[in-house]
Design an enzyme around this catalytic site. Structure first.
Site, PDB file in Angstrom:
ATOM      1  N   LYS A   1      53.225  29.301  23.058  1.00  0.00           N
ATOM      2  CA  LYS A   1      54.144  29.865  24.051  1.00  0.00           C
ATOM      3  C   LYS A   1      53.439  30.346  25.316  1.00  0.00           C
ATOM      4  CE  LYS A   1      54.470  34.277  21.616  1.00  0.00           C
ATOM      5  NZ  LYS A   1      55.332  35.155  20.830  1.00  0.00           N
TER       6      LYS A   1
ATOM      7  N   TYR B   1      50.339  51.565  10.060  1.00  0.00           N
ATOM      8  CA  TYR B   1      51.354  50.766  10.765  1.00  0.00           C
ATOM      9  C   TYR B   1      52.516  51.672  11.159  1.00  0.00           C
ATOM     10  CZ  TYR B   1      49.079  46.429   9.098  1.00  0.00           C
ATOM     11  OH  TYR B   1      48.203  45.410   8.822  1.00  0.00           O
TER      12      TYR B   1
ATOM     13  N   ARG C   1      55.037  39.043  22.954  1.00  0.00           N
ATOM     14  CA  ARG C   1      54.330  40.171  22.366  1.00  0.00           C
ATOM     15  C   ARG C   1      53.250  40.688  23.320  1.00  0.00           C
ATOM     16  NH1 ARG C   1      51.437  40.423  16.468  1.00  0.00           N
ATOM     17  NH2 ARG C   1      53.271  39.343  15.722  1.00  0.00           N
TER      18      ARG C   1
END
Lengths: 357, 357, 357, 357
Positions: free
Chosen positions: C231, C66, C241
């Site tokens: 959304k 990450y 995103r």
């Protein structure tokens, strides 16, 4: 007698796996204890087994000790005479007390397990039973000897599975311990007493074994020797089992006279009312209640007549009536629900949390 | 404080192996429950431990939960201050309840066993304890995880042995099962409640474990929370433990008022007479009676003063007085001897015959 | 910053065991994927973790990959700065991709498992994590090497448990095979993608593993990368995103334009209506739906702001609203329920019958 | 019928090991499904088996369920009548569905595996088969029971090997797990559907099992129920299997009408062109293509006439024609090559690198 074999039809009988095994057993099965080969002999045995088969019961349970071997003899004879197909039957017997007074005549020594199995098969006229039970634990024999001997019986082809009867959780745990360590076959089920007045062992002591080993139960005395039929609600009738086998049931009868016994009879009277409300008999309610327990594989029925078999099988219709609400009412009457396992204050898991057993 | 370490002298204290291990423990040891670090703090703790040491007690038992960690803190501090030689001591602690509200703060998860052991050692200021106990069973954790974690603690050098407290025979059997299967270290002892009014578990349920695994016990509450000192023979005195910890002992006190409780007090009065006859105190008789059990490794004493330690150690002198005849008389008073295991009619073995368990 | 450690308060957060282990995890946990250390750095990370902790989340998940290690760095830093007590936290990280182009920089070789764990711990500033995950399967390494290496990591004390991510049922079965055969520690959980449009693996392929090994799941992408927030019900907003990580989500976006994608958006619109009816948001409904699965241990939430954490935790209140009827309606909308395992005509067991898995 | 036994001559039939066993099987074998004992009975069965034998086929496959036991009866009878030497034959049968309504009449319980094997041998008039197959997985029976029972069958001498049919990779992995752990005999092969339109399972899902356990396959339906003979290139002819068994193939036929079905037929037409180019039939090309797969042990042929056997065996001559270039062209037509296993970006190994599975 025709050569044509009758074909088994399960009718509306529900079937379950016997514990975590691949064997399917009917939720209600027929046992020979005290009756078949004992107080009931000859043609009536055949009528009882025939009616059971015709009503979806294909599992028959006996033991070397029942009527000193006569139960095995009679049940074996009848099954042959009725020409029932072997692979559609589940036949079980149990070893422990053997016969005679010799110190090696019984128990769970390798000697008696092997000799006893052979003697049972001979009495029944069978090549194998489906399940062979250790009728009691034997603390005078090392567990390794016991597990090895039952494994031997299975490897010989004399039984497909083995099981126990009235063993403690610690003894069952040890049997699994030994089986796992030595790569031997473990027991799959426990033939335990389970009825509305006998709950601690099947509903509490065995809990870890159900979840860890998938143990199933084949319950006996689920009518509490008749107490849960309601027939003692107003005293002990002369022709009842308690009166007939007064020696065997001496203690049971004596206890019914005591305050605790009277308390039980009071509860049975309330169960009788509930049964009437549900449109069934006290006996059917009591049998269905045991059958409904998720760890019960089969409830073994006793019977002295074909009518009694049919009567008791009414319990099948009661099963769907045992809703959460009805079960709650039964607990309200019984007031003897075993405590849940002690978590010693460990944070409770949420509704989807799964305890280790 | 001198650098000179005091040398341990067992005096007349008998020592026994802790179960089937190589560790020797004094028949009477000292525990911190409710007292050391709790109602007793500071110098009195030091005096109590000092007198114990001088009288042959070199084993000290505590737990992470006792006085929320203060028992470990106090006992650790005192042992350092008294400069007692580590290798002559047997120090034990127990994990389970942990501290705080976090769902992982307690229990027998690998996480808490490892984090909890480290926290206990830190509080005691020690590199290791001799024995670490699982203070209760945790049915929400797989046994394999528990046994692996205690094995890890031992392999790390944080403890020499591990043991259990208040586990059922089935749970102990499973722990041995897992340890044996995975070649891990098995528990050696059970810290169980054992006194004249609490006998079923230590004297019956555990029987198979004593003989198979050589399990020993480290008993707690052997004076039945003081009941067996005889001090409640004539009611509950104001300065007694029951009065002081009334919350904790609420149930116990309540039960003493009931007929069963009154029955117990009556028996204690008879024990008091017997004790007088033997020239000792009721407490010493009750402690010796537990210590005399062949499966007891050590009886853990509680104490609120140095005098109490000395007083209780009189039990050592009572041990040889517990002849077969005296034990018989005690059974006559108690009337609560647990039944022998059911042999289900198997021929009895001769006087030297050893049952399989 | 004070030395006083904040005390964890689970609030109304439900906790569950992580699979069949003793570790308790919150039903909703916080993950660092794409956000913490990536698009979110510095003080906002602290605010997000603080608000999570204050709302009952004590489990934080990250991975060596990450943000190329920055997620571990940031999350480790914040936990230290917030002075959160280590034993009340559940910290997890994942190994696979490593960093750099060296052929040994990643994968599940013994070399990378050991070197990678050490590097992760160093970045986080921790002595150990609670759970270390194999972030993907590695078919180029023998399973024995993988299981041995994770066992080593645990025996070293660098992790309490190990787990997997996106392994096939066959790979998990093999890992258990090797662990069982070699007496090594088996994985306890699977970090798998699970949301309303991704169900086959968690709801069908893994079925035998849940029942046999008690495997739990820590689910990721339970909002389908935002699709299930609703959304995108009316197109892709600029600040979403999908727009921001257009490279990463290129395929996802492209698929939304196709007929199948449009079909999904149509379903989300229906879910939005249902959510409104239940008085909650589409996101909370979607999260609760995954959390409600009995095999889900924890749903890992992503967050770019403290508000988002609080918003998503509304899912806790939705849990009890997911009645059988509501679940039925959701299936009616989704029309993608995985088929039950094929029994090939074996007689169905009754309502209390338990299949082998 | 002469006492002289015909001597087996493999002709140009290639032989392969059946998986990682010592048993050799012909690349093309003969199966009884739907035909022998079913639509084909009496003398034609004998003619078909005779022509197969004379053309190098010495392996014959049947199942207890084929034509409700008549396939076993017919094939057994013919083999006896043709006086084929037992040791030069490979005879296989498969257990699962059994016969009758009894809940124990089928599946993979120990009871049915043992009773079913005995019944099959009796129908065939044989002492043993070479390989006994579990005709399907049975998720309602513990894998340990299944593996133990097949091991028993082998130890009894009723079969030399055991194998599976249509098991998932996870189920096969578990079977090997149990066999390895308990030192029992593991399955050696999988009877799986494998043809040009059914590739995922044999060509992808099973990959780890081929390399780890040397599993072989005995493929069925390699002509896709006739679709790959090209006879449906211009619709469904009246005398075809699809027309005759319209019930059984209802779904298959229905699917051929759909766009995906039409797509398949289009591809078959292209394969027909390629076959013509190679101087063979579409069927021979399709069979050779499966046989050419390195993990295929034998392709099981169905036949309703001796001519069909001879026709299909032309596939042997096609085998050497399946060059890399031709295989490439086939992939170009099929467009359904299963994806290689996901390496998740792990550096590719060199051309001789062998992945771990």
């Amino acid at each position: 007698m025709s050569n044509e074999q009758p074909v088994f039809d399960p009718k509306n009988m529900p079937f379950r796996r016997l514990g975590n095994s691949g064997l399917r057993v009917p939720v209600f099965s027929l046992g020979g204890w005290l009756t078949l080969g004992g107080t009931v002999v000859g043609d009536p045995v055949k009528e009882i087994i025939k009616i059971a088969w015709e009503n979806g019961i294909n599992m028959f349970d006996t033991a070397e000790v029942y009527a000193q071997g006569k139960s095995e003899l009679e049940m074996g004879r009848v099954i042959r005479e009725l020409n029932l197909p072997r692979h559609e039957l589940v036949i079980t017997t149990k070893l422990f007390w053997g016969q005679g007074k010799s110190p090696n005549a019984g128990g769970l020594s390798r000697k008696h397990i092997i000799e006893g199995t052979q003697a049972s098969l001979k009495r029944m006229g069978l090549d194998y039973v489906d399940v062979i039970f250790a009728h009691r634990p034997d603390v005078t024999v090392p567990m390794e000897e016991i597990v090895r001997a039952f494994n031997y019986v299975i490897e010989k082809g004399w039984a497909f599975y083995w099981a126990t009867s009235e063993w403690s959780a610690q003894q069952l745990e040890e049997a699994h311990h030994i089986a796992s360590k030595l790569n031997l076959i473990a027991p799959i089920a426990e033939q335990c007493q389970h009825h509305m007045f006998h709950r601690e062992r099947p509903e509490k002591e065995y809990l870890p074994l159900y979840s860890k080993y998938g143990m199933g139960t084949t319950t006996w005395s689920s009518l509490a020797s008749g107490l849960l039929t309601g027939k003692y609600n107003n005293g002990i009738p002369e022709n009842s089992r308690f009166a007939q086998h007064s020696d065997f049931f001496k203690n049971t009868v004596a206890e019914l006279q005591k305050p605790e016994g009277q308390e039980k009879i009071k509860k049975v009277r309330e169960l009788t009312k509930l049964a009437e409300e549900l449109g069934t008999s006290t006996a059917a309610l009591a049998l269905a209640w045991v059958a409904r327990n998720p760890n019960t594989s089969t409830v073994i029925l006793g019977a002295t007549s074909p009518e009694q078999v049919v009567e008791n099988l009414k319990a099948i219709e009661v099963l769907p009536k045992l809703t959460a609400e009805v079960l709650e009412r039964i607990e309200g009457i019984l007031q003897n629900k075993p405590e849940a396992p002690n978590l010693f204050g460990r944070p409770a898991l949420d509704t989807f949390g799964r305890p280790a057993y």
